[in-house]
Design a protein around this motif. Structure first.
Motif, PDB file in Angstrom:
ATOM      1  N   THR A  31      41.501  23.399  -4.408  1.00  0.00           N
ATOM      2  CA  THR A  31      41.512  25.211  -4.263  1.00  0.00           C
ATOM      3  C   THR A  31      40.253  25.349  -5.245  1.00  0.00           C
ATOM      4  N   ASN A  32      40.086  26.667  -5.690  1.00  0.00           N
ATOM      5  CA  ASN A  32      39.036  27.278  -6.064  1.00  0.00           C
ATOM      6  C   ASN A  32      39.017  27.660  -7.544  1.00  0.00           C
ATOM      7  N   THR A  33      37.337  28.076  -8.402  1.00  0.00           N
ATOM      8  CA  THR A  33      37.548  28.342  -9.843  1.00  0.00           C
ATOM      9  C   THR A  33      38.451  29.446  -9.972  1.00  0.00           C
ATOM     10  N   THR A  34      38.743  30.553  -8.615  1.00  0.00           N
ATOM     11  CA  THR A  34      40.023  31.719  -9.126  1.00  0.00           C
ATOM     12  C   THR A  34      41.275  31.020  -9.274  1.00  0.00           C
ATOM     13  N   GLY A  59      43.591  31.087  -0.812  1.00  0.00           N
ATOM     14  CA  GLY A  59      43.002  31.985   0.043  1.00  0.00           C
ATOM     15  C   GLY A  59      42.596  30.925   1.654  1.00  0.00           C
ATOM     16  N   GLY A  60      41.912  32.177   2.325  1.00  0.00           N
ATOM     17  CA  GLY A  60      41.692  31.040   3.742  1.00  0.00           C
ATOM     18  C   GLY A  60      39.752  30.045   4.062  1.00  0.00           C
ATOM     19  N   VAL A  61      39.256  30.893   3.064  1.00  0.00           N
ATOM     20  CA  VAL A  61      38.383  29.613   2.851  1.00  0.00           C
ATOM     21  C   VAL A  61      38.533  28.240   2.637  1.00  0.00           C
ATOM     22  N   ILE A  62      39.502  27.849   1.245  1.00  0.00           N
ATOM     23  CA  ILE A  62      40.022  26.967   0.419  1.00  0.00           C
ATOM     24  C   ILE A  62      41.010  25.643   2.339  1.00  0.00           C
ATOM     25  N   GLY A  63      42.050  27.273   2.837  1.00  0.00           N
ATOM     26  CA  GLY A  63      42.380  26.122   3.652  1.00  0.00           C
ATOM     27  C   GLY A  63      42.000  26.014   4.931  1.00  0.00           C
ATOM     28  N   MET A 103      45.657  37.563   3.683  1.00  0.00           N
ATOM     29  CA  MET A 103      44.555  36.929   4.557  1.00  0.00           C
ATOM     30  C   MET A 103      45.088  35.904   5.659  1.00  0.00           C
ATOM     31  N   SER A 104      45.232  34.775   3.964  1.00  0.00           N
ATOM     32  CA  SER A 104      45.564  33.538   4.328  1.00  0.00           C
ATOM     33  C   SER A 104      47.383  33.589   4.729  1.00  0.00           C
ATOM     34  N   ARG A 133      41.465  44.760  -2.942  1.00  0.00           N
ATOM     35  CA  ARG A 133      40.214  44.875  -2.355  1.00  0.00           C
ATOM     36  C   ARG A 133      40.639  43.553  -0.671  1.00  0.00           C
ATOM     37  N   GLU A 134      41.066  42.513  -1.541  1.00  0.00           N
ATOM     38  CA  GLU A 134      41.713  41.490  -1.429  1.00  0.00           C
ATOM     39  C   GLU A 134      42.727  41.762  -0.251  1.00  0.00           C
TER      40      GLU A 134
END
Length: 385
Positions: free
Chosen positions: A61-64, A126-130, A154-155, A198-199
């Motif tokens: 996952t990411n920090t958010t 999201g898409g970057v993590i996926g 998006m993802s 925005r996301e």
């Protein structure tokens, strides 16, 4: 447009999500997998456990997302099976971190934990993590299991479905990666409640894309329901996500590795990727760049005489109603576009191929057979220099 397959109904162990859950199947023979869509599905650890063959899971996952959902996902899995060993690795948040250096942190953690080939990598984000988790899973010990739990529009409507994984390179977006299918995709639509506006809008651009390339009915529905999506109306969100997943699943089933029709899913992406690469990854969200790219592709399609000008206008109006940009930044030049578009993945034998609209709403082609002067006209119309 091909008729859309109906989503299957399925029972769920979670009373909280039973009423609203929808299931879409991605038909890839013995590698087929379900997409679960519903509210509060992150609580349904038993459903995720069904798609985890071994007893080790690495959540990426990411920090958010860590602060929002990591503990919930971990607790749900442990509640479903106390014997399941769950580890996690937290990456920095942002498109600018979608690179090999950051990806190495996933492998570092897997090796530190002595994870074996029976492990499942679970992408929570999201898409970057996926994309990064899928690529990490494809390469770790030459392939471990992979599950997608997308948390952005998006993802949920695009990147989590279909097995495209990878990272960016300074010279081009998503140029390093692999096709690697997940064992399931679990979409908890309530995760969108925490998504910045925005996301949210960025993800909407991919839903609009499906309407333009193959689902005129969806496009027309969006024209009448965009405000409901932006207000996060649960039924509107569920319908848009489900319809998008059905479209994506049908295309992937017909062309898993982008040898033909799957390339149509890249409408606007050649222009958009050039914008992302030129301005620096993360300056424009992916969906914002694709929004601009779709308008440019529609503009070029009008210049070629392939679509009516009304489709261009409706596309611009719909994207603007979502708060999305429809013109490139002033920093983009004709030469800059051409240089970056020349390294697009759809280039064949040195010839640029584009996804363009053709015919009535819902029709498109992937082609290098176009008048290059019309591309120059479009670039000139959208660039100040």
């Amino acid at each position: 447009m091909q008729p859309l397959a109906a989503a299957a109904a399925a029972p769920t162990a979670s009373a909280e999500s039973a009423a609203a859950m929808r299931v879409v199947e991605v038909d890839l023979g013995d590698r087929s997998y379900p997409i679960y869509i519903g509210q509060h599905l992150l609580n349904d650890g038993a459903r995720l456990r069904q798609h985890i063959p071994g007893n080790r899971v690495l959540i990426v996952t990411n920090t958010t997302i860590e602060k929002l959902y990591l503990q919930k996902c971990t607790d749900a899995l442990k509640a479903a099976d106390p014997q399941l060993q769950v580890d996690s690795v937290v990456l920095p948040d942002g498109e600018e971190y979608k690179n090999m250096e950051v990806l190495g942190q996933v492998w570092d953690k897997a090796l530190e934990c002595r994870l074996d080939r029976g492990t499942t990598f679970l992408a929570l984000g999201g898409g970057v993590i996926g994309d990064m988790t899928g690529f990490a899973a494809a390469a770790y010990q030459r392939g471990v299991h992979f599950v997608q739990v997308p948390t952005t529009v998006m993802s949920q409507v695009d990147s989590s479905v279909g097995g495209k994984t990878g990272v960016n390179h300074p010279l081009g977006k998503n140029m390093i990666g692999a096709f690697y299918q997940p064992r399931c995709v679990l979409i908890d639509t309530t995760t969108l409640d925490s998504l910045p506006r925005r996301e949210l809008a960025s993800g909407v651009s991919e839903i609009v894309k499906y309407g333009l390339i193959r689902d005129a009915e969806l496009f027309e529905w969006l024209e009448g329901n965009m405000q409901r999506i932006l207000e996060r109306d649960p039924e509107a969100i569920a319908h848009a996500v489900e319809r998008s997943c059905i479209n994506k699943a049908e295309v992937v089933a017909a062309d898993e590795k982008e040898g033909g029709v799957r390339a149509t899913l890249n409408l606007g992406h050649t222009f958009g990727h050039a914008i992302e690469t030129s301005t620096g990854y993360g300056t424009f969200l992916h969906g914002e760049a694709v929004s601009i790219g779709m308008v440019m592709a529609a503009d070029m399609s009008v210049r070629l005489g392939w679509i009516d000008a009304s489709i261009l206008q409706r596309t611009r109006t719909l994207l603007q109603s979502a708060g999305l940009p429809v013109t490139p930044p002033e920093s983009m030049s004709i030469a800059g576009f051409k240089e970056l578009m020349a390294v697009d993945k759809k280039v064949q034998a040195g010839k640029l191929r584009l996804v363009l609209l053709k015919g009535p709403l819902g029709g498109c082609v992937v082609t290098g057979d176009f008048d290059p002067a019309k591309l120059d006209e479009t670039l000139a119309a959208f660039c100040s220099h």
